[in-house]
Design an enzyme around this catalytic site. Sequence first.
Site, PDB file in Angstrom:
ATOM      1  N   HIS A 228     142.350  89.222   2.964  1.00 22.96           N
ATOM      2  CA  HIS A 228     141.413  88.250   3.501  1.00 22.96           C
ATOM      3  C   HIS A 228     142.031  86.856   3.416  1.00 22.96           C
ATOM      4  O   HIS A 228     142.622  86.507   2.391  1.00 22.96           O
ATOM      5  CB  HIS A 228     140.123  88.208   2.670  1.00 22.96           C
TER       6      HIS A 228
ATOM      7  N   GLU B  99     133.601  98.348   0.230  1.00 28.94           N
ATOM      8  CA  GLU B  99     134.874  97.627   0.150  1.00 28.94           C
ATOM      9  C   GLU B  99     135.478  97.869  -1.220  1.00 28.94           C
ATOM     10  O   GLU B  99     134.751  98.015  -2.208  1.00 28.94           O
ATOM     11  CB  GLU B  99     134.652  96.117   0.344  1.00 28.94           C
TER      12      GLU B  99
ATOM     13  N   HIS C  44     133.702  85.528  -5.270  1.00 30.97           N
ATOM     14  CA  HIS C  44     132.336  85.685  -4.765  1.00 30.97           C
ATOM     15  C   HIS C  44     131.601  86.771  -5.540  1.00 30.97           C
ATOM     16  O   HIS C  44     132.162  87.791  -5.913  1.00 30.97           O
ATOM     17  CB  HIS C  44     132.292  86.006  -3.267  1.00 30.97           C
TER      18      HIS C  44
ATOM     19  N   HIS D 143     130.887  92.628  -5.679  1.00 31.90           N
ATOM     20  CA  HIS D 143     130.040  91.685  -4.932  1.00 31.90           C
ATOM     21  C   HIS D 143     129.403  92.419  -3.759  1.00 31.90           C
ATOM     22  O   HIS D 143     129.712  93.583  -3.511  1.00 31.90           O
ATOM     23  CB  HIS D 143     130.894  90.520  -4.410  1.00 31.90           C
TER      24      HIS D 143
ATOM     25  N   HIS E 289     128.281  94.976   3.466  1.00 31.61           N
ATOM     26  CA  HIS E 289     129.016  95.888   2.571  1.00 31.61           C
ATOM     27  C   HIS E 289     128.730  95.533   1.123  1.00 31.61           C
ATOM     28  O   HIS E 289     128.301  94.431   0.821  1.00 31.61           O
ATOM     29  CB  HIS E 289     130.537  95.822   2.818  1.00 31.61           C
TER      30      HIS E 289
ATOM     31  N   TYR F 156     138.026  98.054   3.962  1.00 29.54           N
ATOM     32  CA  TYR F 156     136.638  98.352   4.334  1.00 29.54           C
ATOM     33  C   TYR F 156     136.567  99.790   4.828  1.00 29.54           C
ATOM     34  O   TYR F 156     137.443 100.236   5.588  1.00 29.54           O
ATOM     35  CB  TYR F 156     136.162  97.451   5.484  1.00 29.54           C
TER      36      TYR F 156
END
Lengths: 302, 302, 302, 302
Positions: D241, D260, D195, D148, D209, D250
């Site tokens: 997260h 990421e 996502h 993503h 990112h 990251y």
Amino acid sequence: MGIMRLGRVEARVLDLEKSIDYYSNVIGLQLMARENGKAYFKAWDEEDHHSLILTEADHPGLVHLAFKVRYEHELDEFEKKLENYGVRVNRISKGTRLAEGEAIRFELPTGHLVELYHEIERVGNGLKLNPDPYPENLKGIAPPQLDHLLIVGEDVEGATDLLMKVFDFHMSERIITLDGEKLLAVWLFRTNTPHDIAILKGPNGKLHHFAFTLGSWNDVLHAADVLGRNNVTFDVTPTRHGITRGTTIYFFDPSGNRNEVFSGGYIPHEDFTPVTWTEDQLGKGIFYHMRELNDRFTTALT
Amino acid sequence: MGIMRLGRVEARVLDLEKSIDYYSNVIGLQLMARENGKAYFKAWDEEDHHSLILTEADHPGLVHLAFKVRYEHELDEFEKKLENYGVRVNRISKGTRLAEGEAIRFELPTGHLVELYHEIERVGNGLKLNPDPYPENLKGIAPPQLDHLLIVGEDVEGATDLLMKVFDFHMSERIITLDGEKLLAVWLFRTNTPHDIAILKGPNGKLHHFAFTLGSWNDVLHAADVLGRNNVTFDVTPTRHGITRGTTIYFFDPSGNRNEVFSGGYIPHEDFTPVTWTEDQLGKGIFYHMRELNDRFTTALT
Amino acid sequence: MGIMRLGRVEARVLDLEKSIDYYSNVIGLQLMARENGKAYFKAWDEEDHHSLILTEADHPGLVHLAFKVRYEHELDEFEKKLENYGVRVNRISKGTRLAEGEAIRFELPTGHLVELYHEIERVGNGLKLNPDPYPENLKGIAPPQLDHLLIVGEDVEGATDLLMKVFDFHMSERIITLDGEKLLAVWLFRTNTPHDIAILKGPNGKLHHFAFTLGSWNDVLHAADVLGRNNVTFDVTPTRHGITRGTTIYFFDPSGNRNEVFSGGYIPHEDFTPVTWTEDQLGKGIFYHMRELNDRFTTALT
Amino acid sequence: MGIMRLGRVEARVLDLEKSIDYYSNVIGLQLMARENGKAYFKAWDEEDHHSLILTEADHPGLVHLAFKVRYEHELDEFEKKLENYGVRVNRISKGTRLAEGEAIRFELPTGHLVELYHEIERVGNGLKLNPDPYPENLKGIAPPQLDHLLIVGEDVEGATDLLMKVFDFHMSERIITLDGEKLLAVWLFRTNTPHDIAILKGPNGKLHHFAFTLGSWNDVLHAADVLGRNNVTFDVTPTRHGITRGTTIYFFDPSGNRNEVFSGGYIPHEDFTPVTWTEDQLGKGIFYHMRELNDRFTTALT
């Protein structure tokens, strides 16, 4: 023969009630007893009555650390060895603290009180006949045992020399100045784990952290989730140490004492060649991923 | 003082070429030397010249196992202890095998040849100055070290008694008959790992398996993937032992010698209370998930 | 648009009481309701009222499986599509089963009853406002959701054709005969997971297993420990599937219905090129490590 | 039908040579081609010719992002939908970039160029006939696929509305102001992953990112070890997260573009109820363990 392990740590806490809640429900230790302003805990896989004593006080820090020796008669032998080395030894009578037998006490060159003992009430772990591999319904982080501690003091060389010569500790790792002349930190082992005690150069008598064993990097994530859920203050979130290769989290108990959960690392034997880190690689040594220390690492001491 | 670890295993293999390929590329050991029908291997994290010797022969099995002691002078001391115990001891001269110093050799009541040694060429692991936690470009399973072995013989009690009395091995686990009268198997440790040697009742002089250490259950999966990819014959796919709590795979080398990769388990100390398994719970003890033995477990011996 | 997921499975069980205990405490689902000889369960991360219905009966097996579609109006559209395809469709009225709206029902060429539905009571997962990543105090295996099922029938080609043409299922993997002429098994997906439904050649109308999602290989070990502790009968202990690449355990509920916990595998999209396995590599495809089927795989059907 | 996935990202890099080395050897992507100041990469499990294009430039950042649609004819349909929505659309001819077919291009209200395409050369992953689960000899982090990206812009509401209305993206999570009036960030999915694109309020046209998929928390540790060994600059070391529940690292490519690696999280469907985070819980949402943002999170944008 000799020291079997880091048997217990006695830590000062500001609020005993809050600390009991934290060490019971977040760390997930078993509260074994509470009396006279002290609380006694064991981890689930330990067989002795306790490995952590909390003592209420007006500032945090370390009261004493204690090594368990294999035989009672070794107390006399180590008393003589210590006196020959030039260290004054005191006797602690049986029953001074709950469930404990006799102990001998001395001070390290770094100003920390150390005890040796053999006798302590055995309570078992309940897993001795056709057992399942771990108890059901563990709560919190639930480490199986106390692992090691890191103390801070000026005379790293002196404390190291004493521990290696008198007690046959072995060095697993060390940090030296670039000129190779000074020892800035040292990691020592008696068990086949990367460290049972470590010493960092800094103000005398201070505690950097004490640590509990975890079984895997996945247990480290679970521990971090437990800490996050309980709003515990982190020092360092999950990462790997260059030194020891272990994976780790640093965080603070409600009194500001730094705790660690530690997993993995190598399995050293007495013929292990120590690993040397030069001062300029300190960051990589302590936190292998980020490769730099945060400010707290050398300043948040209790 | 005393035995530091299981230092080496010498195994018979049917086809040296094929075996070298397997132990190099599938297990991922480092081939250190090859001469006179023998091949010498070390695991990547070991500092000694070798921990595994393969010897070409017309049937598989164990030639000898050897424990490394901390000091050279202990060879004399253990020779006397063994003779006092009633065991005949032979001396193996330095240089009998590649890179090795002097050794003493005796036979266990179970018919296995055991050596004790201190001297062996030190080659290091290359990770001693500001190191990364492991080498790049490891191949195959790549265990960091030899872990333990399981031998088979009739006189489990006798071998156990000798190892505990002469060498101060400690018992971590045992399987007994339902009437409690006989020892069917025993797990013994000198290091703070659940076992350095184990003994199972059965035909004398036999090898059940030797095992390499892995760091985690994820390494166990990776190992199983490597074995699958290489069409290695499995005995048991990834599972947990009830005994030791460790996670494991059993599989066979090209000659039919059983190998194991082993991860985890508890960290015992000398005061560890042994775990007892009754014969009827053998299945759960050996394979905690399936809770039954396959036929091979007691019959595939070399 | 179209089928969103395998929404529910209705299974026959022999003893509802025992089954409720098993699915609640061992699998760790939430018992949502119980009435008229049926029990309704959801997994902790599901938002719909239930994904598993147990119905007491004198033999185990599958009553029906149901796919949830995105829009209510799609029931009409799929009814027409099915009829055009030549399949008879029945309407199930709202309220026929607890908490459910209207559904349409048809029979697959393999003899299994399939329902499509959109409406079902929404109960949520309780993790929608500044949530922690998972609830505390989960018990048992505690999978977050139902994953897929594997059904058995003669006409694998027919059922596959229907599912792909009418519902736009995509093929992720298939097993074919060596001559390439026959489909022995097929794996189909609508979600970006390796399978939502799979079909194996065999006696019509049979259930091979239904599966719950796990997050990792470590959760697979934990699940196996839970099953071992509860004396659940395993079919296959932790391993990897060649097909889907996922890690897995097969085991049996108290009625003999096979359950699976499944973790990982790839993330396919609609343009995924199917993987083909030839019959002779079936063992590797099903159990990548052991590379052979046990007898139960094709015979223990309910 | 519609968007299948985030198909490619084109990023600006300062030094193509250095970037090729980094994305090949540290990230472990496959360099597919290099021409006209651009380098084309795919991850090992992807079947299309490339998913990452690097373009040499004097400042880092995002050139464009592109979604792959299932059918070629959908380009026309989406062109109309976009124009009806009020967005201007350009056609990109086949062959404009290597191995690619025709595309349509438009600008998001946040100032980012987005392309839709169907045609791209198919090169496969080499794992389609009786395959092993992954290739041997992967190097570096070796993610299986692009996952993503997170873009930054002022009009989060506008970009979200467009993506949801025109392309049927679904919202998995969002951060709102305490008064509930403004959207500060949003996470959107088309696949059953938490996502495919996310949007954060901030200066227009910026890249926060882009991320690669990893299979587990253990792969996250391995990735961090690879990054550490290669002296890559970390933004955040391994953590979880709160948003998406995924585990993450990251870090920065040699040009300062944030990368990421992301593992886990839930498996949402189109009926997923979005998770809402209030502004005051932003820290917990982004970094569940530490529960506070570092300064870089909102300022290191390219």
